[in-house]
Motif scaffolding. Structure first.
Motif, short mmCIF file in Angstrom:
data_model
loop_
_atom_site.label_atom_id
_atom_site.label_comp_id
_atom_site.label_asym_id
_atom_site.label_seq_id
_atom_site.Cartn_x
_atom_site.Cartn_y
_atom_site.Cartn_z
N CYS A 451 0.83 -1.22 0.00
CA CYS A 451 0.00 0.00 0.00
C CYS A 451 0.86 1.26 0.00
O CYS A 451 0.45 2.29 0.54
CB CYS A 451 -0.92 -0.02 1.21
SG CYS A 451 -0.06 -0.35 2.75
N ALA A 452 2.05 1.18 -0.61
CA ALA A 452 2.97 2.32 -0.58
C ALA A 452 2.34 3.61 -1.09
O ALA A 452 2.58 4.68 -0.56
CB ALA A 452 4.22 1.99 -1.40
N HIS A 453 1.51 3.49 -2.13
CA HIS A 453 0.95 4.71 -2.75
C HIS A 453 -0.49 4.96 -2.32
O HIS A 453 -1.26 5.57 -3.05
CB HIS A 453 1.02 4.59 -4.28
CG HIS A 453 2.42 4.71 -4.82
ND1 HIS A 453 2.71 4.81 -6.15
CD2 HIS A 453 3.62 4.76 -4.19
CE1 HIS A 453 4.02 4.90 -6.34
NE2 HIS A 453 4.60 4.86 -5.15
N GLN A 454 -0.85 4.53 -1.13
CA GLN A 454 -2.24 4.67 -0.67
C GLN A 454 -2.70 6.14 -0.68
O GLN A 454 -1.93 7.05 -0.36
CB GLN A 454 -2.38 4.11 0.75
CG GLN A 454 -1.43 4.76 1.74
CD GLN A 454 -1.57 4.16 3.14
OE1 GLN A 454 -2.49 4.48 3.85
NE2 GLN A 454 -0.64 3.27 3.49
N ALA A 455 -3.95 6.34 -1.07
CA ALA A 455 -4.49 7.71 -1.18
C ALA A 455 -6.02 7.65 -1.19
O ALA A 455 -6.62 6.58 -1.40
CB ALA A 455 -4.01 8.37 -2.48
N GLY A 456 -6.63 8.80 -0.95
CA GLY A 456 -8.02 8.99 -1.34
C GLY A 456 -9.13 8.72 -0.35
O GLY A 456 -10.28 8.71 -0.74
N THR A 457 -8.86 8.53 0.92
CA THR A 457 -9.93 8.14 1.84
C THR A 457 -10.70 9.33 2.43
O THR A 457 -11.71 9.12 3.10
CB THR A 457 -9.33 7.35 3.01
OG1 THR A 457 -8.33 8.18 3.62
CG2 THR A 457 -8.71 6.05 2.55
N CYS A 458 -10.23 10.54 2.22
CA CYS A 458 -10.92 11.74 2.72
C CYS A 458 -10.86 12.79 1.62
O CYS A 458 -10.27 13.85 1.79
CB CYS A 458 -10.25 12.31 3.96
SG CYS A 458 -10.08 11.20 5.34
N ARG A 459 -11.47 12.51 0.50
CA ARG A 459 -11.20 13.37 -0.65
C ARG A 459 -11.72 14.80 -0.46
O ARG A 459 -12.69 15.02 0.27
CB ARG A 459 -11.78 12.77 -1.91
CG ARG A 459 -13.27 12.67 -1.94
CD ARG A 459 -13.67 12.03 -3.27
NE ARG A 459 -15.08 11.81 -3.36
CZ ARG A 459 -15.66 11.15 -4.38
NH1 ARG A 459 -14.90 10.65 -5.33
NH2 ARG A 459 -16.94 11.00 -4.41
N PHE A 460 -11.05 15.73 -1.09
CA PHE A 460 -11.51 17.12 -1.00
C PHE A 460 -12.39 17.43 -2.20
O PHE A 460 -12.28 16.81 -3.25
CB PHE A 460 -10.37 18.11 -0.77
CG PHE A 460 -9.44 18.47 -1.91
CD1 PHE A 460 -9.22 17.64 -3.00
CD2 PHE A 460 -8.73 19.67 -1.87
CE1 PHE A 460 -8.34 18.00 -4.02
CE2 PHE A 460 -7.85 20.05 -2.87
CZ PHE A 460 -7.66 19.21 -3.95
N GLY A 461 -13.32 18.39 -2.00
CA GLY A 461 -14.26 18.72 -3.06
C GLY A 461 -15.15 19.86 -2.63
O GLY A 461 -15.15 20.25 -1.45
N ALA A 462 -15.91 20.37 -3.59
CA ALA A 462 -16.77 21.51 -3.27
C ALA A 462 -18.06 21.07 -2.59
O ALA A 462 -18.66 21.82 -1.83
CB ALA A 462 -17.09 22.27 -4.57
#
Ligand SMILES: Cc1cc2nc3c(=O)[nH]c(=O)nc-3n(C[C@H](O)[C@H](O)[C@H](O)COP(=O)(O)OP(=O)(O)OC[C@H]3O[C@@H](n4cnc5c(N)ncnc54)[C@H](O)[C@@H]3O)c2cc1C
Ligand code: SF4
Length: 527
Positions: A451-462
């Protein structure tokens, strides 16, 4: 008055960089890190210790959705995953910030544009002393400044590969590298250009990791305090659920808590989701900042393949991670108009890394020893973008640890990228029948654990209904809660994520500096 102006939880690419940026402000900053300093010791550079015995991998147990346990490839140290990273410091492409049509669906737009992020990429490249050469990579986004340091030179075998690829009509480029290397003055260069970089800690502190570049300089400011061995267990908030009021911490066997005007979570994508989910309370029954039910969702970690090509001639390269190819980043060719991804080199393989694998038993070299195979290996890393899917998700297992449900996407482009590499190498003295999957960099054959490149669990957005954070990376639902690790990524692109986390931390840092120097904020009206 709170104990601190700012508490930052996690000292990796996001948290470490943020603290470095805030440190000169004089604000009282507490940096909480669950790990310790990574010891400088001979084992830092021993492949057996690092790749086979897993000396620097956490003993955590995480779970698949079906409850089966696995050991994730995570690293809990001051500096976080950057202590072990390959320091390939890429910008996302400008197009990655917009909607991109992929084979398996759409990669969504970010709430900010590439132009918004560009000045911070430039500052992050300067801070992390990135080496590179503009103008070689056809997909490269516009930049307002040259790389602060010249590209790391190719060694002869990689230069030959670059020349051969260029002759065949491709556009190989010098990969952006964060190493403190001065090729013009090697006696004084901190980096000694060794073969133990990608996946290893740097024994001589010459890698641009978050400990060396950010945490240590930040600690020179008396207003910055680092607590190691300090694991944040939960965040507490006021009864309205609008403000974080305390950070509960296990510190060297004792439970304690701290208060700050601003709390920044930066534990890595899976652990940040874990912390927010574990902080459920009456006002946030599904987890803190999780009114949208988005915390933990859209987990991504790249559809990656590590591949070893056996070259007929020996490959004596020492520092191999100097070349990249992005000709297939946006499309596979006439017959496949969708993105495939990025091809780059990884650190040169060494015999002990092969562990139980038997690459010697190939048609090409049935009698070769592992040492011979390693001597002839040319090693590649292929990344295809995996799409954010709500069902790909971090939740809490029964014992409170991370559980991951993940189904891959873009398998077809991943296969095609592999096929492109085969085609590329067929005429270059690397027979296409002799590409081997190389599991050393994934530690084992279970992709989710790598999971070295893990991302995206609290994404930002409008939109607060479909994202966790606003464009400043502040939780939509809490006035003083921010997240600055790779959790905020709404999509991951197909290049390595760390520089984007660093640049974004500087961007959020500017916002926080403005906020902290302003008059106290009124009570938030949103819940
Ligand atoms: C072997 C390897 C090679 C890589 N190579 C590259 C590369 O070449 N280029 C690239 O761009 N990226 C690379 N990466 C990925 C890169 O390192 C990560 O994308 C980046 O470090 C993510 O930053 P982060 O801030 O999200 O998390 P991290 O850097 O992982 O930082 C999270 C920190 O939070 C701490 N923490 C976790 N939970 C808690 C808690 N509850 N309380 C207190 N502290 C906590 C952790 O100990 C850690 O220090 C690589 C990663 C690995 C493992
Ligand atoms: S190549 Fe340079 S930065 Fe990398 S581990 Fe060796 S000395 Fe450190």
């Amino acid at each position: 008055m709170s104990d601190y102006d700012v508490i930052v939880i996690g000292s990796g690419a996001g948290g470490g960089t943020l603290v470095r940026h805030l440190a000169p402000s004089g604000k009282r900053i507490l940096l909480l890190e669950r790990g310790d300093w990574l010891r400088r010791e001979p084992q830092n550079w021993q492949a057996q210790e690092v790749f086979v015995d897993g000396r620097y991998i956490s003993q955590d147990t995480w779970y698949y959705a079906n409850g089966e346990p696995f050991q994730p490839q995570v690293h809990y140290f001051v500096g976080g995953a950057t202590k072990l990273y390959g320091a390939a410091l890429y910008r996302l492409r400008r197009e990655d910030f917009g909607v991109l049509r992929h084979h398996d669906g759409l990669s969504p737009a970010w709430p900010i544009s590439y132009e918004d992020m560009e000045p911070y990429y430039t500052r992050a490249e300067q801070l992390y002393q990135v080496h590179g050469a503009r103008g070689e990579d056809p997909t490269e986004p516009p930049a307002s400044a040259p790389y602060p340091h010249p590209a790391v030179s190719h060694e002869p075998r990689i230069q030959q590969l670059a020349d051969d690829l260029a002759k065949s009509g491709l556009h190989p480029f010098h990969a952006p590298c964060g190493v403190l290397l001065d090729e013009g003055n090697m006696p004084y260069s901190k980096c000694v250009r060794c073969d133990n970089c990608d996946g290893f800690p740097c024994l001589v502190h010459a890698k641009s990791d978050a400990e060396v570049i950010s945490v240590r300089p930040a600690l020179e400011h008396p207003n910055v305090t680092l607590l190691t061995g300090a694991e944040a267990i939960r965040l507490e908030c006021n009864s309205a659920g609008t403000v974080v009021t305390g950070v509960v911490v296990d510190h060297e066997g004792e439970r304690t808590s701290f208060e700050a005007d601003v709390v920044v979570v930066s534990c890595g994508a899976a652990n940040s989701a874990k912390l927010l989910l574990a902080s459920a309370c009456d006002a946030h029954p599904g987890g803190l900042a999780n009114g949208s039910d988005q915390v933990g969702r859209n987990y991504m970690f790249h559809n990656s393949q590590a591949v070893l090509a056996l070259s007929k001639e020996e490959n004596p390269t020492v520092f191999q991670k100097t070349l990249g190819v992005n000709d297939f980043y946006f499309r596979g060719g006439e017959d496949f108009q969708f993105p495939l991804g990025n091809i780059q080199m990884v650190g040169k393989s060494q015999a002990p890394m092969f562990r139980g694998e038997k690459p010697g038993e190939t048609r090409f070299a049935p009698t070769w020893t592992l040492e011979t195979v390693a001597r002839h290996a040319v090693d590649f890393w292929l990344s295809t973008e995996d799409l954010p899917r709500p069902g790909n998700r971090v939740t809490l297992a029964a014992d409170g640890n991370v559980a991951i449900n993940y189904a891959p996407s873009n398998e077809e482009p991943k296969e095609r990228l592999y096929h492109q590499l085969k085609e590329m190498l067929a005429d270059l003295g690397m027979h296409h029948g002799h590409l081997l999957p190389h599991h050393a960099y994934l530690k084992n054959e279970i992709p989710v654990a790598g999971c070295a490149h893990q991302a995206g669990t609290c994404r930002f957005g409008a939109d607060p209904d479909s994202s966790v954070l606003n464009a400043d990376c502040r939780a939509h639902e809490l006035d003083n809660l921010y997240v600055v690790d790779t959790s905020f990524f709404p999509s991951i692109g197909a290049v390595n994520p760390a520089l984007t986390a660093m640049a974004n931390a500087i961007r959020v840092g500017d916002h926080l500096l403005a906020r902290l120097s302003a008059q106290p904020q009124p009570e938030p009206v949103h819940a």
